[in-house]
Scaffold this motif. Sequence first.
Motif, PDB file in Angstrom:
ATOM      1  N   PRO A   1       0.849  -1.188   0.000  1.00  8.05           N
ATOM      2  CA  PRO A   1       0.000   0.000   0.000  1.00  8.05           C
ATOM      3  C   PRO A   1       0.888   1.243   0.000  1.00  8.05           C
ATOM      4  O   PRO A   1       2.015   1.213   0.510  1.00  8.05           O
ATOM      5  N   SER A  48       1.565   6.517   4.203  1.00  5.07           N
ATOM      6  CA  SER A  48       0.727   7.530   4.840  1.00  5.07           C
ATOM      7  C   SER A  48       1.586   8.271   5.854  1.00  5.07           C
ATOM      8  O   SER A  48       1.934   7.722   6.895  1.00  5.07           O
ATOM      9  N   ARG A 107      -4.742   2.387  16.996  1.00  5.14           N
ATOM     10  CA  ARG A 107      -4.343   2.915  15.691  1.00  5.14           C
ATOM     11  C   ARG A 107      -3.017   3.648  15.868  1.00  5.14           C
ATOM     12  O   ARG A 107      -2.892   4.514  16.725  1.00  5.14           O
ATOM     13  N   THR A 149       2.148   2.438   6.319  1.00  6.55           N
ATOM     14  CA  THR A 149       1.208   2.448   5.194  1.00  6.55           C
ATOM     15  C   THR A 149      -0.238   2.485   5.702  1.00  6.55           C
ATOM     16  O   THR A 149      -0.827   3.557   5.828  1.00  6.55           O
ATOM     17  N   MET A 150      -0.772   1.347   6.076  1.00 12.14           N
ATOM     18  CA  MET A 150      -2.174   1.282   6.468  1.00 12.14           C
ATOM     19  C   MET A 150      -2.416   1.712   7.902  1.00 12.14           C
ATOM     20  O   MET A 150      -3.540   2.075   8.261  1.00 12.14           O
ATOM     21  N   ALA A 182      -3.081   5.272   7.418  1.00  8.68           N
ATOM     22  CA  ALA A 182      -4.342   5.411   6.669  1.00  8.68           C
ATOM     23  C   ALA A 182      -5.539   5.240   7.582  1.00  8.68           C
ATOM     24  O   ALA A 182      -6.569   5.912   7.418  1.00  8.68           O
ATOM     25  N   SER A 183      -5.421   4.366   8.585  1.00  3.32           N
ATOM     26  CA  SER A 183      -6.542   4.129   9.498  1.00  3.32           C
ATOM     27  C   SER A 183      -6.767   5.311  10.435  1.00  3.32           C
ATOM     28  O   SER A 183      -7.852   5.449  11.008  1.00  3.32           O
ATOM     29  N   VAL A 241     -10.933   2.786   7.056  1.00  2.00           N
ATOM     30  CA  VAL A 241      -9.800   1.855   7.029  1.00  2.00           C
ATOM     31  C   VAL A 241      -9.665   1.240   8.414  1.00  2.00           C
ATOM     32  O   VAL A 241      -9.479   1.958   9.403  1.00  2.00           O
ATOM     33  N   GLY A 255      -4.361  -3.933   3.052  1.00  2.00           N
ATOM     34  CA  GLY A 255      -4.286  -2.894   2.038  1.00  2.00           C
ATOM     35  C   GLY A 255      -4.189  -3.365   0.609  1.00  2.00           C
ATOM     36  O   GLY A 255      -4.251  -2.538  -0.312  1.00  2.00           O
ATOM     37  N   ASP A 270      -9.986  -3.093  -1.723  1.00  2.75           N
ATOM     38  CA  ASP A 270      -9.202  -2.049  -1.076  1.00  2.75           C
ATOM     39  C   ASP A 270      -8.930  -0.903  -2.042  1.00  2.75           C
ATOM     40  O   ASP A 270      -8.884  -1.086  -3.260  1.00  2.75           O
TER      41      ASP A 270
END
Length: 399
Positions: free
Chosen positions: A45, A48, A284, A331-332, A335-336, A342, A353, A358
């Motif tokens: 992915p 972020s 998170r 990455t994710m 994003a979350s 997410v 991801g 996705d």
Amino acid sequence: MVINDVRPWGGARSDVEVRGDRIAAVRPHSPGPATVEGRGRLLFPAFSDVHVHLDSTRIGLPFRPHTGGPGVVAMMTNDRENWRTAEVPLPERVAGTLERMIAHGTTRVRSYAQVDVDCELEKLDAVLAAREKFADQAEVQVMAFAQAGILREPGTLDVLDAAMRSGATVIGGIDPCTLDRDPKGHLDAVFGLAEKHQAEIDIHLHEPGHLGLFSTDLVIERVRALDMRGKVTMSHAYDLGSISESVSRRVIDDFAALDIAMTTVAPSAAGQLSLLDLVASGVRIGLGEDGQRDYWSPYGNCDLLDRTWQLAFTRGFRQDAHIELALAVATMGGASIMSHDVPRLAGVSDRPGLAVGDRADLVLVDGETPTSAVMDRGRDRTVVHDGVVVADGLSVVKR
């Protein structure tokens, strides 16, 4: 779009079909026409960066000696004394830095924008302009952030309010005890603006030990009382793990239960909460580069893969699973934080991801394995945002 011959998270060679902005299929690789030639590269992915100060960047400018003093106030004063006299105008610096971040594989960004009685909305406007310029290449959230404190200088609260009306979507707080020396007043202001503008909150916390815990507990109390689950992030907070194992466990459990997120810039501090425990508990957590070779620090190069290496290194990770976790956070994980559509990382071994359905925000990187990609940080990269190639070979695709 068909991306052929890639290895999702280092797995088997595959062909990935994208329809619109979503992954439509992932199939075993077979010869055939492709929109994007994977050439056996790794597929992750896209990155972020959820803790970056685009507003103070000096990326692309001549290197200058560091002139800041110790502590937030001294650093803030150094920034104020120098940012207006940089070699090129601020909007150009901000846009150039965001462009370089996208070129290296970052398509989700949460950036601070300093607003206070010194710069008023000038820095915010520069970040908002960069967000608009690259709206098709990256998703950017902008945070109104009074880095000099909210209560120390009369008029700051009004500027923050104006910033939220002007397009910022997150309200920032900082060191409620040590900077403003009025934790109740500071948090009243932050949470009041968040309620007024229906915004999320991000608290910069540099405070050590028990003082940092005190400020954190005040935030936890407010999140619980105001039912702001999923709307607050604690940034830095790098000493919350220094007190005791039982305190660390309690803080992690509270963060998980109230969906209070954390961001880290991968410091070398010894008192941090365990990244493994945070992820295993469902907190998170995302990664950011912080400053970009600015008046605060000479560090930062727009490459979150480089900062992923730093995260793994400073946490003492050697096992492949843990180094891959650092990639998942970069990455994710981030994003979350930016979107609760997410899901949080489901555990230390979660590698999300890249499944059907996705969002097609992707980065192709040369390397043998995910761990080797972190170690070597290859430069043969292709970046996809919302199903469109936005960068290749470390250059943004011009449209």
